[in-house]
Design a protein around this motif. Sequence first.
Motif, PDB file in Angstrom:
ATOM      1  N   LEU A 156       0.821  -1.211   0.000  1.00 49.63           N
ATOM      2  CA  LEU A 156       0.000   0.000   0.000  1.00 49.63           C
ATOM      3  C   LEU A 156       0.858   1.266   0.000  1.00 49.63           C
ATOM      4  O   LEU A 156       0.420   2.329  -0.462  1.00 49.63           O
ATOM      5  CB  LEU A 156      -0.918   0.004   1.229  1.00 49.63           C
ATOM      6  CG  LEU A 156      -2.155  -0.894   1.147  1.00 49.63           C
ATOM      7  CD1 LEU A 156      -2.697  -1.203   2.535  1.00 49.63           C
ATOM      8  CD2 LEU A 156      -3.229  -0.243   0.291  1.00 49.63           C
ATOM      9  N   LEU A 157       2.054   1.147   0.524  1.00 43.91           N
ATOM     10  CA  LEU A 157       2.975   2.300   0.590  1.00 43.91           C
ATOM     11  C   LEU A 157       3.771   2.469  -0.693  1.00 43.91           C
ATOM     12  O   LEU A 157       4.761   3.201  -0.713  1.00 43.91           O
ATOM     13  CB  LEU A 157       3.934   2.126   1.777  1.00 43.91           C
ATOM     14  CG  LEU A 157       3.295   2.100   3.180  1.00 43.91           C
ATOM     15  CD1 LEU A 157       4.355   1.847   4.245  1.00 43.91           C
ATOM     16  CD2 LEU A 157       2.545   3.396   3.460  1.00 43.91           C
ATOM     17  N   SER A 158       3.356   1.835  -1.779  1.00 40.12           N
ATOM     18  CA  SER A 158       4.127   1.898  -3.031  1.00 40.12           C
ATOM     19  C   SER A 158       4.416   3.325  -3.511  1.00 40.12           C
ATOM     20  O   SER A 158       5.462   3.551  -4.123  1.00 40.12           O
ATOM     21  CB  SER A 158       3.418   1.095  -4.131  1.00 40.12           C
ATOM     22  OG  SER A 158       2.140   1.630  -4.401  1.00 40.12           O
ATOM     23  N   PRO A 159       3.561   4.328  -3.249  1.00 37.63           N
ATOM     24  CA  PRO A 159       3.913   5.690  -3.685  1.00 37.63           C
ATOM     25  C   PRO A 159       5.143   6.272  -2.986  1.00 37.63           C
ATOM     26  O   PRO A 159       5.707   7.253  -3.478  1.00 37.63           O
ATOM     27  CB  PRO A 159       2.657   6.508  -3.349  1.00 37.63           C
ATOM     28  CG  PRO A 159       1.544   5.516  -3.379  1.00 37.63           C
ATOM     29  CD  PRO A 159       2.150   4.269  -2.810  1.00 37.63           C
ATOM     30  N   ILE A 160       5.571   5.712  -1.834  1.00 37.45           N
ATOM     31  CA  ILE A 160       6.742   6.276  -1.150  1.00 37.45           C
ATOM     32  C   ILE A 160       7.887   5.256  -1.043  1.00 37.45           C
ATOM     33  O   ILE A 160       8.885   5.520  -0.382  1.00 37.45           O
ATOM     34  CB  ILE A 160       6.383   6.809   0.265  1.00 37.45           C
ATOM     35  CG1 ILE A 160       5.949   5.678   1.208  1.00 37.45           C
ATOM     36  CG2 ILE A 160       5.315   7.887   0.182  1.00 37.45           C
ATOM     37  CD1 ILE A 160       5.836   6.105   2.676  1.00 37.45           C
ATOM     38  N   PHE A 209      -3.071   2.963  -4.568  1.00 34.45           N
ATOM     39  CA  PHE A 209      -2.923   4.411  -4.676  1.00 34.45           C
ATOM     40  C   PHE A 209      -2.298   4.857  -6.003  1.00 34.45           C
ATOM     41  O   PHE A 209      -2.052   6.045  -6.189  1.00 34.45           O
ATOM     42  CB  PHE A 209      -2.074   4.937  -3.518  1.00 34.45           C
ATOM     43  CG  PHE A 209      -2.757   4.844  -2.186  1.00 34.45           C
ATOM     44  CD1 PHE A 209      -3.777   5.717  -1.843  1.00 34.45           C
ATOM     45  CD2 PHE A 209      -2.394   3.869  -1.266  1.00 34.45           C
ATOM     46  CE1 PHE A 209      -4.414   5.634  -0.609  1.00 34.45           C
ATOM     47  CE2 PHE A 209      -3.019   3.789  -0.034  1.00 34.45           C
ATOM     48  CZ  PHE A 209      -4.036   4.667   0.304  1.00 34.45           C
ATOM     49  N   GLN A 210      -2.001   3.924  -6.889  1.00 36.01           N
ATOM     50  CA  GLN A 210      -1.410   4.333  -8.167  1.00 36.01           C
ATOM     51  C   GLN A 210      -1.780   3.341  -9.273  1.00 36.01           C
ATOM     52  O   GLN A 210      -0.955   2.549  -9.723  1.00 36.01           O
ATOM     53  CB  GLN A 210       0.098   4.514  -8.055  1.00 36.01           C
ATOM     54  CG  GLN A 210       0.860   3.445  -7.309  1.00 36.01           C
ATOM     55  CD  GLN A 210       2.361   3.725  -7.337  1.00 36.01           C
ATOM     56  OE1 GLN A 210       2.849   4.614  -8.014  1.00 36.01           O
ATOM     57  NE2 GLN A 210       3.086   2.923  -6.585  1.00 36.01           N
ATOM     58  N   LYS A 211      -3.025   3.441  -9.674  1.00 37.17           N
ATOM     59  CA  LYS A 211      -3.546   2.510 -10.677  1.00 37.17           C
ATOM     60  C   LYS A 211      -3.057   2.830 -12.080  1.00 37.17           C
ATOM     61  O   LYS A 211      -3.204   2.023 -12.994  1.00 37.17           O
ATOM     62  CB  LYS A 211      -5.071   2.499 -10.628  1.00 37.17           C
ATOM     63  CG  LYS A 211      -5.628   2.022  -9.282  1.00 37.17           C
ATOM     64  CD  LYS A 211      -7.129   2.060  -9.244  1.00 37.17           C
ATOM     65  CE  LYS A 211      -7.653   1.661  -7.883  1.00 37.17           C
ATOM     66  NZ  LYS A 211      -7.317   2.621  -6.817  1.00 37.17           N
ATOM     67  N   GLN A 212      -2.501   4.016 -12.282  1.00 38.53           N
ATOM     68  CA  GLN A 212      -2.063   4.414 -13.622  1.00 38.53           C
ATOM     69  C   GLN A 212      -0.543   4.348 -13.796  1.00 38.53           C
ATOM     70  O   GLN A 212      -0.002   4.918 -14.736  1.00 38.53           O
ATOM     71  CB  GLN A 212      -2.542   5.848 -13.911  1.00 38.53           C
ATOM     72  CG  GLN A 212      -4.032   6.083 -13.707  1.00 38.53           C
ATOM     73  CD  GLN A 212      -4.880   5.141 -14.529  1.00 38.53           C
ATOM     74  OE1 GLN A 212      -4.551   4.852 -15.686  1.00 38.53           O
ATOM     75  NE2 GLN A 212      -5.976   4.658 -13.943  1.00 38.53           N
ATOM     76  N   ASN A 213       0.155   3.683 -12.886  1.00 40.23           N
ATOM     77  CA  ASN A 213       1.618   3.604 -12.950  1.00 40.23           C
ATOM     78  C   ASN A 213       2.017   2.514 -13.954  1.00 40.23           C
ATOM     79  O   ASN A 213       1.969   1.319 -13.660  1.00 40.23           O
ATOM     80  CB  ASN A 213       2.173   3.296 -11.564  1.00 40.23           C
ATOM     81  CG  ASN A 213       3.677   3.378 -11.507  1.00 40.23           C
ATOM     82  OD1 ASN A 213       4.379   3.050 -12.478  1.00 40.23           O
ATOM     83  ND2 ASN A 213       4.192   3.814 -10.366  1.00 40.23           N
ATOM     84  N   GLU A 214       2.414   2.932 -15.152  1.00 39.29           N
ATOM     85  CA  GLU A 214       2.687   1.962 -16.220  1.00 39.29           C
ATOM     86  C   GLU A 214       3.905   1.103 -15.928  1.00 39.29           C
ATOM     87  O   GLU A 214       3.902  -0.106 -16.214  1.00 39.29           O
ATOM     88  CB  GLU A 214       2.881   2.718 -17.547  1.00 39.29           C
ATOM     89  CG  GLU A 214       1.594   3.319 -18.077  1.00 39.29           C
ATOM     90  CD  GLU A 214       1.785   3.930 -19.452  1.00 39.29           C
ATOM     91  OE1 GLU A 214       2.839   3.677 -20.074  1.00 39.29           O
ATOM     92  OE2 GLU A 214       0.872   4.644 -19.902  1.00 39.29           O
ATOM     93  N   SER A 215       4.981   1.714 -15.405  1.00 40.87           N
ATOM     94  CA  SER A 215       6.194   0.927 -15.135  1.00 40.87           C
ATOM     95  C   SER A 215       5.924  -0.131 -14.072  1.00 40.87           C
ATOM     96  O   SER A 215       6.402  -1.265 -14.167  1.00 40.87           O
ATOM     97  CB  SER A 215       7.341   1.843 -14.707  1.00 40.87           C
ATOM     98  OG  SER A 215       7.055   2.461 -13.459  1.00 40.87           O
TER      99      SER A 215
END
Length: 862
Positions: A156-160, A209-215
């Motif tokens: 869940l903390l993938s954005p940081i 929290f980041q469904k549009q992160n292509e990489s």
Amino acid sequence: MSGGKRRRDFEEDDGYRDFRPRMPKRQRVPPVVQLCKEMMPDIKTIGESVKAFDDDIKFLSEAIINEFDNEEYFRDALLNTFYAVVTEQPQKQAAIALLTMTVNAGNPIAGKSILNFFFSKLQNWCDATIDETFEAAANETGPWNKIKLITRFLSLLSPIVLEDELLSLYRKIFDLCVLLNDLGGEKRVPLSEAIYFNMLVNIPYLFFFQKQNESLTDAVFDLLSFVESNYKVKSTDLSLTKEYNGKMPYISQQLVQMVFPAVKRVLGHDMQQLIELFPDYDRLLVEQQNMHAFNDPLNLPAVERLRLFSGLDRGFGSVDGMWKTPRTSFKVYLPSTAGDFETVVPVNTYAGMLLNDIIIDIVEGMEFNRREVARQVITLDLFFKPGIFAEPGLSIAQLVSLYEENPIITTYKIEDLAIENILSLIFKLPNVSQSFAYFYTLLVEICQNSPKAIAPVFGRAFRFFYGNLDNLDMELKLRYLDWFSIQMSNFGFSWKWNEWEADVVKFGPSFYNPRVALIKNLIRKELRLTSNRPDVEDSLTDEFKQYLDTSYVPRTDLLAFYQSFFTGFSIEEDMLKDNDLLFKQGVIPGSAYVLRLLDYFHKQPLDRNVSEIEAIFKEMQDEFNSQIPNFNRFAVTVIAQALVYSGNRSLSHANKYIGDAKNELQEFLSKIDSPDEIKERWIVEAVLRFWNSNSQNGYLIADTFKNNDIISCESILSFSLLDDNGRNWGLVDATAIESTFRILSELALRKQTSVKTYAFVYERCLQLLAETAAGLGVSEDEEIKSPIIDDETMMDLPSELPKLDLIWKYEAILGLLKSILRKYSDEFVLMQDKLITECQNNLSHHPTQALLTKWIEELVML
């Protein structure tokens, strides 16, 4: 007093008393302690109020940003609270993650510290997976389950967190999972399956929290491709752990086979399913300037070291232990017959698997707080996208009406989902994860919190199990009986009995029909659960009141038992009184001597000598020899019943009298010229006939004779499984079946090296199967199955009932044997070859042979 108004000194002898309580001086609470007292409860309940959620994130994050660096006390309290919520209430993980990331934006040091704390916990649990000294508490779900929950939070903390760090973590764990799986060859590896499921079910949380992160999307699909190519999913069919014998009421699927396709589906189509499942917190997600890496690489145990623990049979935790045998889907609320729709999210979807997983984690991880569990599982919908579930409390009739108006509305009921998962734990085979008392009282608690919404949900479950009772596993029939009776006692014994009247009318004369047997056992159990008999009587319809007689054997049998001791003297029915000693009644031959025997047992043990007993019986025999032809049997019966009567006030009272008389009784019995096996049979019969109106007490007191080495385990088991004119109470009476399980369980608990008692039960069941198959007159290859009874066959039912009863008897024997083999697999596996040989030598019926052989071969997988 000078310079002011004179103060009067009030003394007690002036008639004045100071009633103010003498309180100790209040100590000033340090500000940081007060802050923690105010903040930590708010963190524990975060997300429970949807309206206050935005403000909670704002105010809590501001306080953490400001205070984190100031006080160690605050930091410790905060981190431990975060950890408790993450591992005990996983539905709130996203809220804690959002709070963490908001803190990280304002205080990167605090964000990094939280990340480091959870990573260190993850490492600690990885180390614990090979700790042979690890002891699990009741609420311990297990090291691998904790690894699942912490990894989910880190995801869940993938954005940081740096992308490579998270993907490396998953890849390491999956590498270990694949290696473990390969070690098993074609056989399933329980630990590998647990890791496989746990990690796959976590992967979608990377995109919360980041469904549009292509990489990230590309990297995850590469990871899934690796897993798909390298992990071989093994299908293991274990018939011993199936909840139903024969036809299942639904298609059961293994979780390990469903999880990968479900995860791929939920990540496909631009993650539309994920968007519809997870709540949208994007509005609260602040821009992150600081990305973090883990301080150290995760150190996983070597696969060879883990091999020792790969069977998950070391008691590491409740949820981990569930993977010891294949985990399969369990259903109670099938599509409504009134309207063809589901009320529970399908288990083969990612949403269904995840929701089930979270409910089980809450129920198991918070076992110490039943009231909180009852509240959390029914409010689970608050933590997912609005609209997944129907409005709480809607009845099926209301849903049907709404569905007919608009077939695209949701029909999922959060109540059904929660109750079905708790029932899956109650009906878990081969072993239940917690005490039944916890699960039963949890369901009572849930119902008391919202009786109008939950009582109908229970009612539908009662009907479902009753409707499928014919095929339900025998051990599960007992659990159903317990649950039903406990719920009824809490509902004031209120149940619509008329729904089942047709079965009593059709099958009432049957001895072995499973539905009639359940109804009899249920009414007897309800009578034992209350001291107010009219409560139960008033709840029954007239058709069921015939079963209010709690006699173990009919009164005619009891009368015949007592008459068998005498010649030339008649026992009248009015002489038979519940829980009383018939032999002391004045008209009975030898009653005066029996009264002397009772006086003897009421003496202090130090004032007694067995010679007195011998003298009493010698005089009695001399006087009444002509009226009592089998005096040995009479003497053993009288002395056993005299002891039971002396201690009939309570079980502890009975234990005392039997324990005090142990040595005298053993010496007296040693001088009776009859085989030990016969004497022990007489004692068991004497006890059960004395307690004919309450056979549960009878079997418990028989256990006391056994525990005092007066009788053997086999004597009780033999009596229970005795065929008496075609009636075998040990196959239908709940107290007799419970006695069988209790005896075998006590032996297993003591880890007895001898397996002779288990062999005895197995051989007795084989004998019963052979006799019943012969009685049915089937050929060696003919299947024995219950026919479908419909309107066409009803006309012939009276004439066919004797044959049907034999079929039900056959199924009851198989059901008992299946449950015993499974429940005591550790003991039976020690004589596996012998069991198969005996089966082949003593059973000529080939389908039964094949079934038993399959069960015996499965013992090594339990």
